[in-house]
Design a protein around this motif. Structure first.
Motif, PDB file in Angstrom:
ATOM      1  N   LYS A  51       3.742   4.889   1.698  1.00  0.00           N
ATOM      2  CA  LYS A  51       3.523   4.289   0.370  1.00  0.00           C
ATOM      3  C   LYS A  51       4.696   3.396  -0.037  1.00  0.00           C
ATOM      4  CE  LYS A  51       0.300   7.428  -1.720  1.00  0.00           C
ATOM      5  NZ  LYS A  51      -0.410   7.274  -2.958  1.00  0.00           N
ATOM      6  N   LEU A  52       5.906   3.849   0.216  1.00  0.00           N
ATOM      7  CA  LEU A  52       7.087   3.035  -0.093  1.00  0.00           C
ATOM      8  C   LEU A  52       7.085   1.732   0.703  1.00  0.00           C
ATOM      9  CD1 LEU A  52       9.900   5.719  -0.313  1.00  0.00           C
ATOM     10  CD2 LEU A  52       9.091   4.241  -2.154  1.00  0.00           C
ATOM     11  N   ARG A  53       6.747   1.835   1.991  1.00  0.00           N
ATOM     12  CA  ARG A  53       6.690   0.640   2.834  1.00  0.00           C
ATOM     13  C   ARG A  53       5.626  -0.334   2.338  1.00  0.00           C
ATOM     14  NH1 ARG A  53       4.059   1.794   7.875  1.00  0.00           N
ATOM     15  NH2 ARG A  53       2.315   1.022   6.699  1.00  0.00           N
ATOM     16  N   ASP A  54       4.448   0.200   2.008  1.00  0.00           N
ATOM     17  CA  ASP A  54       3.366  -0.663   1.531  1.00  0.00           C
ATOM     18  C   ASP A  54       3.737  -1.360   0.225  1.00  0.00           C
ATOM     19  OD1 ASP A  54       1.892   0.121   3.719  1.00  0.00           O
ATOM     20  OD2 ASP A  54       0.605   1.508   2.613  1.00  0.00           O
TER      21      ASP A  54
ATOM     22  N   PHE B 225      -0.748  -6.899   7.114  1.00  0.00           N
ATOM     23  CA  PHE B 225      -0.703  -6.926   5.647  1.00  0.00           C
ATOM     24  C   PHE B 225      -2.028  -7.396   5.081  1.00  0.00           C
ATOM     25  CE2 PHE B 225       0.191  -8.951   1.570  1.00  0.00           C
ATOM     26  CZ  PHE B 225       0.804  -7.924   0.910  1.00  0.00           C
ATOM     27  N   PHE B 226      -2.567  -8.465   5.674  1.00  0.00           N
ATOM     28  CA  PHE B 226      -3.835  -8.991   5.169  1.00  0.00           C
ATOM     29  C   PHE B 226      -5.022  -8.327   5.820  1.00  0.00           C
ATOM     30  CE2 PHE B 226      -1.070 -12.407   3.756  1.00  0.00           C
ATOM     31  CZ  PHE B 226      -1.488 -12.486   2.448  1.00  0.00           C
TER      32      PHE B 226
ATOM     33  N   GLU C 119       6.326  -4.109   0.948  1.00  0.00           N
ATOM     34  CA  GLU C 119       5.695  -5.297   1.524  1.00  0.00           C
ATOM     35  C   GLU C 119       4.933  -6.081   0.467  1.00  0.00           C
ATOM     36  OE1 GLU C 119       3.342  -4.002   4.856  1.00  0.00           O
ATOM     37  OE2 GLU C 119       5.031  -4.223   6.229  1.00  0.00           O
ATOM     38  N   LEU C 120       4.293  -5.379  -0.438  1.00  0.00           N
ATOM     39  CA  LEU C 120       3.561  -6.053  -1.504  1.00  0.00           C
ATOM     40  C   LEU C 120       4.514  -6.859  -2.391  1.00  0.00           C
ATOM     41  CD1 LEU C 120       0.837  -6.489  -2.839  1.00  0.00           C
ATOM     42  CD2 LEU C 120       1.216  -4.414  -4.156  1.00  0.00           C
TER      43      LEU C 120
END
Length: 103
Positions: A9-12, A102-103, A15-16
């Motif tokens: 979750k932290l990584r996501d 990511f996409f 990245e966002l």
């Protein structure tokens, strides 16, 4: 929640936040680009033809904007423009795989 889930979750979220700085307006054909944007788009299309001649020329995608491959382009001597005072094409920092994921 496990440690692995927290890290994911932290990584996501990181990245966002990172992706929020992309020049996504360049991928919008309806957007009225200024002269600097037009120059960037022309540079992308020229480089795309030059470095991927077997691939068909295509329009800019969101993945391209975040991809570090297009951050620095080559000058007329074939050397990358990589210092802070040179123009950057899209200024992406994601690896090619990371931008696709990511996409």
């Amino acid at each position: 929640m496990t440690n692995r889930e927290i890290i994911k979750k932290l990584r996501d979220n990181a990245e966002l936040a990172w992706a929020a700085y992309g020049y996504f307006h360049l991928a919008d054909k309806e957007y009225k680009h200024d002269d600097n944007d037009k120059e960037r788009l022309k540079e992308f299309k020229d480089n795309f033809k030059k470095y991927k001649p077997n691939d068909t020329q295509r329009d800019l995608t969101y993945t391209d904007i975040l991809d570090i491959t297009y951050k620095y382009y080559l000058d007329k001597n074939g050397k990358p423009k990589d210092s802070w005072y040179h123009n950057r094409l899209f200024d992406g920092d994601f690896s090619p795989l990371q931008s696709k994921r990511f996409f």
